[in-house]
Design an enzyme around this catalytic site. Structure first.
Site, mmCIF file in Angstrom:
data_model
loop_
_atom_site.group_PDB
_atom_site.id
_atom_site.type_symbol
_atom_site.label_atom_id
_atom_site.label_comp_id
_atom_site.label_asym_id
_atom_site.label_seq_id
_atom_site.Cartn_x
_atom_site.Cartn_y
_atom_site.Cartn_z
ATOM 1 N N GLU A 290 28.764 -66.483 5.082
ATOM 2 C CA GLU A 290 27.713 -65.734 4.367
ATOM 3 C C GLU A 290 26.405 -65.671 5.153
ATOM 4 O OE1 GLU A 290 27.596 -67.623 0.457
ATOM 5 O OE2 GLU A 290 29.073 -66.173 -0.260
ATOM 6 N N ASP A 363 36.023 -68.654 -5.055
ATOM 7 C CA ASP A 363 34.661 -69.176 -5.223
ATOM 8 C C ASP A 363 34.345 -69.628 -6.645
ATOM 9 O OD1 ASP A 363 32.052 -69.830 -4.881
ATOM 10 O OD2 ASP A 363 31.302 -67.781 -4.724
ATOM 11 N N GLU A 391 27.278 -71.309 -12.410
ATOM 12 C CA GLU A 391 27.058 -70.016 -11.762
ATOM 13 C C GLU A 391 27.945 -68.920 -12.357
ATOM 14 O OE1 GLU A 391 27.715 -70.082 -7.537
ATOM 15 O OE2 GLU A 391 27.555 -67.900 -7.355
HETATM 16 C C1 BDP Z 1 28.567 -68.987 -3.862
HETATM 17 C C2 BDP Z 1 27.164 -68.803 -4.311
HETATM 18 C C3 BDP Z 1 26.162 -68.856 -3.202
HETATM 19 C C4 BDP Z 1 26.422 -70.069 -2.341
HETATM 20 C C5 BDP Z 1 27.846 -70.070 -1.865
HETATM 21 C C6 BDP Z 1 28.234 -71.323 -1.132
HETATM 22 O O1 BDP Z 1 27.097 -67.559 -4.951
HETATM 23 O O2 BDP Z 1 24.899 -68.866 -3.775
HETATM 24 O O3 BDP Z 1 25.550 -70.112 -1.269
HETATM 25 O O4 BDP Z 1 28.716 -70.009 -2.953
HETATM 26 O O5 BDP Z 1 28.935 -72.130 -1.731
HETATM 27 O O6 BDP Z 1 29.284 -69.385 -5.000
HETATM 28 O O7 BDP Z 1 27.864 -71.526 0.012
#
Ligand code: BDP
Length: 702
Positions: A290, A363, A391
């Protein structure tokens, strides 16, 4: 005049309210007159403080808590090394069996002995003893022996240095960086008490999307104060690091892990940290994920990336936790990514690297099959990452006890070494004999008075901690403990609220994404529904990528005719998931694209079943509302009204999720909503419109 307790949630499960059952109270009062504590250390002082605070309140009488001097009617807290009487009361075998962190609580003549090999073990034993009293258990023949099954039991905070918490819904970060290192906020100690009472022993203070400044002198000095506050409670501090730190704060031209200067830089940085914090825990790293920097830029792989850090930390006896949460936009199926990237590297990581894997392949969705990495990394210490912060479960607005989700993951069989190789056994090292083992919970609590926003998010923090200690504990027993300590020992209250909690996760699955649907959230914030999301910069951020609904049917084909992600599982799972008939229905659309008329176990068509699930989700929330009302008289007004209001919000949101999803999928299926079900109040366009105007209770997102 007695001042009435304000139940604002700050004390969480360490409320220490008077035992009210007279019979139980009498027994405790007879049994406990004094506590004798042997040994001198900050941890022993913490034990002293905890008993001094807890027992007089719980037992509604004066209890003398003292250092040393054994008399009648006492609770004795000591290692065998510090008291001859204790060493005479215990065998070497008993002590060997509990290791460094375990404890024994037992009756020895007229005394209750709490013993361990270390002061930290005594602290865990003391909290366990207090838990027995808080939950009203008989102690006249008390006999408890307990030791953790996993070594590293940690919380992960996603806190930014400006105190805004990513995916945090309970105020600002509890780490008051602006006033650190000078101000040691007492809240750090209360955080440590709560965390340590569950047996957790590590905390990562900052976001995995890491600010390079965390490694600067300025912030490391601030960290010293936090480490000092947590140390007596056996909690080590860890930090998330930014892979470009050698450039961003070190002034180097590269962060290539194979570059000599970079290696030296990390080694020197580790030395600096240990000079300040001798028991520093280690680094957590999100790399090449990401948009976070990592070794790929230099043509290096994850193992090369992790090993340079591992080498820097090894002389200090600590470790690197490397996250496996990776996915590239090119991949046809995001499900496959982590497995395809990491399994070729098995055996290439240093011994002091742990791979931290989220429970599912995507996720933290309401329900995912387990990540196939858990059955595959024979030579790489692999730990489990769970999410406590909600979340994907309605933030701090919805009630969703995560115990059942955690239990489901931990109990699932990976078949890594034949039947019985559950995820729990994999991560505790029982299957592959890992050197390091661990479990992490993404907690994101904040400055809200009750820490977690929704009072019931505390229960998932609690459940995570208890399961990190012992992954075999049943989620419903944990829920009961938590209810007793947090609310009441009243039987009717317990059974009603336990029922609500145990159903809450499934309800959340049902009104959002039943039967194996996933990732149907509005993009970015992940609060409301948006199954219609298309055309984003990356296809795997859209919803249509996941549900693949069309006129014929719905679901993601991950069998041989599709992405073949099922090949990542061990047999017999591979075979089981390859056919819709043998795939558990709750995971059906994770693995199969099926006709709307596909016949389900109930005899319904897939379309009908899907609709029924959505409606069941809403009904379950309505039932929870009634249940909460039915126990109104068994609790304080404050918490009653707060949770009642939150349940109203949840009902409203659940109806919106249901109507949005059913109407949207109906635009493909062209089939009616079965008779007898209430019809959505508005048309699909209305619900699509809501997405644009909705208020998002997330300070990080806005
Ligand atoms: C996702 C979240 C994000 C996190 C990412 C992570 O949306 O904010 O940075 O995971 O785990 O669930 O790195």
């Amino acid at each position: 005049m007695e001042v009435e307790r304000v139940e604002d949630g700050y004390d969480a499960w360490l409320r220490y309210v008077p035992v009210t059952d007279q019979k139980v109270l009498n027994a405790y009062q007879n049994e406990i007159d004094a506590v004798a504590i042997y040994g001198d250390s900050p941890t022993m002082n913490a034990i002293f403080d905890e008993f001094s605070e807890a027992l007089p309140k719980l037992l509604s009488k004066r209890v003398s808590v003292q250092k040393g001097a054994i008399a009648k009617g006492e609770v004795v807290v000591s290692t065998p090394a510090n008291s001859e009487w204790v060493s005479d009361s215990i065998t070497k075998d008993e002590m060997d069996a509990i290791g460094d962190e375990g404890y024994i609580i037992k009756k020895v003549s007229d005394k209750i002995l709490i013993t361990a090999n270390t002061d930290i073990g005594l602290l865990y034993g003391s909290f366990a003893f207090l838990r027995e009293i808080q939950t009203g258990q008989p102690i006249d023949n008390i006999a408890i022996t307990s030791a953790p099954k996993v070594k590293l039991r940690m919380l992960n905070h996603w806190d930014n240095l400006n105190r805004v918490v990513e995916r945090g819904y309970a105020g600002l970060s509890i780490w008051d960086w602006g006033r650190l290192p000078e101000y040691n906020d007492p809240r750090y100690t209360d955080y440590a008490r709560l965390t340590s009472s569950l047996g957790l022993n590590g905390t990562v203070v900052n976001n995995v999307n890491a600010d390079p400044r965390m490694l600067s002198d300025q912030f490391l000095n601030k960290l010293v104060t936090i480490a000092g506050a947590l140390r007596p409670y056996g909690i080590k501090v860890f930090i998330s690091i930014n892979y470009q730190a050698p450039i961003r704060i070190g002034g180097l031209k590269t962060a290539d892990p194979l570059n000599e200067e970079v290696k030296e830089w990390w080694a020197k940085k580790a030395d600096e940290i240990y000079a300040l914090i001798p028991d520093f825990g280690g680094f957590l790293v999100k790399a090449d994920s990401e948009g976070q920097p990592g070794p790929f830029k230099y043509g290096r792989d994850h193992a090369q990336g992790a090993n340079v850090l591992a080498d820097a930390l090894a002389p200090h006896g600590s470790m690197v936790i490397w996250r496996a949460f990776v996915y590239s936009p090119e991949q046809y199926d995001r499900f496959r990514e982590a497995f395809d990237e990491f399994t070729p590297l098995d055996g290439k990581f240093r011994d002091n690297v742990l791979l931290q894997v989220k429970n599912g392949p995507i996720d933290f969705q309401p329900r995912e099959p387990f990540s196939p990495l858990f059955g595959a990394m024979k030579q790489t210490n692999t730990m489990l990452e769970l999410q406590i912060t909600q979340e994907y479960f309605g933030f701090a607005n919805h009630l969703a006890y995560m115990g059942p989700l955690y239990e489901e993951v931990l109990d699932t069989d990976t078949y890594a070494e034949g039947e019985g190789s559950t995820v729990g056994k994999v991560i505790s090292g029982e299957i592959f004999g890992y050197d390091y083992t661990g479990m992490a919970g993404v907690v994101n609590l904040g400055t809200d008075r009750n820490w977690t926003g929704h009072p019931f998010v505390q229960s998932s923090w609690y459940a995570f901690g208890r399961l990190a200690w012992d992954y075999t504990l049943p989620a419903d027993e944990i829920a009961e403990e938590w209810i007793r300590m947090t609310f009441s020992n009243d039987q009717e209250f317990i059974s009603t609220v336990k029922d609500m909690m145990m159903n809450s996760r499934e309800a959340g699955v049902n009104y959002r994404m039943p039967l194996g649907l996933t990732h149907l959230y509005a993009q970015g914030h992940h609060y409301g529904p948006a199954p219609w999301t298309v055309n984003l910069p990356r296809p795997d951020w859209t919803a249509v990528y996941y549900h693949k609904a069309d006129k014929e049917g719905i679901g993601f084909d991950r069998t041989k005719t599709g992405s073949n992600a099922i090949e990542q599982y061990n047999e017999p799972l591979k075979t089981q998931f390859s056919s819709p008939e043998t795939t558990p229905e709750e995971l059906l659309l994770w693995f199969h694209h099926l006709s709307w008329d596909h016949e389900m176990n109930s005899g319904n068509t897939l379309w009908e079943e899907l609709v029924h699930k959505y409606y069941a989700g809403v009904d379950e929330i309505r039932t929870m509302q009634k249940q909460w009302d039915s126990v109104k008289d068994h609790m304080d007004e404050r918490r009653y009204h707060f949770v009642k209001a939150l349940l109203e919000i949840q009902e409203r949101d659940a109806v919106r999720w249901r109507n949005s999803s059913v109407l949207y999928f109906q635009s493909f299926s062209n089939r009616p909503i079965p008779d007898g079900l209430e019809k959505p109040e508005h048309d699909l366009n209305y619900y699509i419109g809501l997405e644009k105007t909705e208020y998002i209770p997330d300070p990080w997102y806005n």
